[in-house]
Design a protein around this motif. Sequence first.
Motif, PDB file in Angstrom:
ATOM      1  N   LEU A   1       0.852  -1.185   0.000  1.00 44.53           N
ATOM      2  CA  LEU A   1       0.000   0.000   0.000  1.00 44.53           C
ATOM      3  C   LEU A   1       0.885   1.231   0.000  1.00 44.53           C
ATOM      4  O   LEU A   1       1.904   1.269   0.686  1.00 44.53           O
ATOM      5  CB  LEU A   1      -0.895   0.009   1.247  1.00 44.53           C
ATOM      6  CG  LEU A   1      -1.656   1.306   1.548  1.00 44.53           C
ATOM      7  CD1 LEU A   1      -2.724   1.569   0.496  1.00 44.53           C
ATOM      8  CD2 LEU A   1      -2.261   1.253   2.939  1.00 44.53           C
TER       9      LEU A   1
ATOM     10  N   SER B   1      -8.351   7.535  -4.174  1.00 46.13           N
ATOM     11  CA  SER B   1      -7.853   6.162  -4.045  1.00 46.13           C
ATOM     12  C   SER B   1      -7.689   5.570  -5.429  1.00 46.13           C
ATOM     13  O   SER B   1      -8.575   5.708  -6.279  1.00 46.13           O
ATOM     14  CB  SER B   1      -8.842   5.311  -3.247  1.00 46.13           C
ATOM     15  OG  SER B   1      -8.971   5.806  -1.942  1.00 46.13           O
TER      16      SER B   1
ATOM     17  N   PRO C   1      -7.027   1.949  -6.804  1.00 44.02           N
ATOM     18  CA  PRO C   1      -6.845   0.511  -6.571  1.00 44.02           C
ATOM     19  C   PRO C   1      -6.013  -0.137  -7.665  1.00 44.02           C
ATOM     20  O   PRO C   1      -6.039   0.300  -8.819  1.00 44.02           O
ATOM     21  CB  PRO C   1      -8.275  -0.037  -6.566  1.00 44.02           C
ATOM     22  CG  PRO C   1      -9.086   0.974  -7.300  1.00 44.02           C
ATOM     23  CD  PRO C   1      -8.386   2.294  -7.175  1.00 44.02           C
TER      24      PRO C   1
ATOM     25  N   GLU D   1      -7.438  -4.912  -6.986  1.00 42.82           N
ATOM     26  CA  GLU D   1      -8.838  -5.083  -6.590  1.00 42.82           C
ATOM     27  C   GLU D   1      -9.007  -6.133  -5.490  1.00 42.82           C
ATOM     28  O   GLU D   1      -9.854  -7.020  -5.571  1.00 42.82           O
ATOM     29  CB  GLU D   1      -9.707  -5.386  -7.802  1.00 42.82           C
ATOM     30  CG  GLU D   1      -9.715  -4.246  -8.799  1.00 42.82           C
ATOM     31  CD  GLU D   1     -10.696  -4.438  -9.949  1.00 42.82           C
ATOM     32  OE1 GLU D   1     -11.569  -5.315  -9.861  1.00 42.82           O
ATOM     33  OE2 GLU D   1     -10.571  -3.687 -10.919  1.00 42.82           O
TER      34      GLU D   1
ATOM     35  N   GLY E   1      -2.888  -0.673  -3.674  1.00 35.36           N
ATOM     36  CA  GLY E   1      -3.000   0.557  -4.458  1.00 35.36           C
ATOM     37  C   GLY E   1      -2.459   1.754  -3.710  1.00 35.36           C
ATOM     38  O   GLY E   1      -1.661   1.626  -2.791  1.00 35.36           O
TER      39      GLY E   1
ATOM     40  N   LEU F   1     -10.139   1.366  -1.468  1.00 36.03           N
ATOM     41  CA  LEU F   1      -9.264   0.398  -2.145  1.00 36.03           C
ATOM     42  C   LEU F   1      -9.756  -1.027  -1.940  1.00 36.03           C
ATOM     43  O   LEU F   1      -9.531  -1.892  -2.790  1.00 36.03           O
ATOM     44  CB  LEU F   1      -7.827   0.526  -1.633  1.00 36.03           C
ATOM     45  CG  LEU F   1      -7.081   1.817  -1.975  1.00 36.03           C
ATOM     46  CD1 LEU F   1      -5.687   1.796  -1.354  1.00 36.03           C
ATOM     47  CD2 LEU F   1      -7.001   2.039  -3.476  1.00 36.03           C
TER      48      LEU F   1
END
Length: 152
Positions: free
Chosen positions: A37, A65, A67, A70, A86, A121
């Motif tokens: 992250l 955000s 992503p 996913e 992400g 995210l």
Amino acid sequence: MSIEVNNESGYQVDEAEFAALAQFVLDQMHVHPQTDLSVMLVGTDVMTDLHVKWMDEPGPTDVLSFPMDELRPGRAGEVTPPGLLGDVVLCPEVAAQQAVAAGHSTVEELLLLTTHGILHLLGFDHAEPEEEKEMFALQRRLLLTFLAGRAS
């Protein structure tokens, strides 16, 4: 878990606190420990560019955000597969204005926005009233639990 916090905003924050919050949220959401992250803090010019490019809306916003893989939350005793969650991008200048209106500090607003961004995210949204109720309740619970632990 790799949590990278980059502050390009010029606003002074404790990057370790943001990394600790992100770690807490991801642990609570049963995200795999090898998930990556990124949290970035940027100025209004950068945020304006991102907001226009990706959301087709003018001016800066508080949080965006982005992503990647996913990923979705796991459940107790079961975690998600590892991956790249992400990027969460924060704008401290916008957050500072919102903090005044909300009656709390800019750092508290930024921590709230970080939690909000991570939940996005993980697939949470607030476009519909039921989604908003679920996401905001979860966001509140996660942030208050983190802050309570920090105070002790």
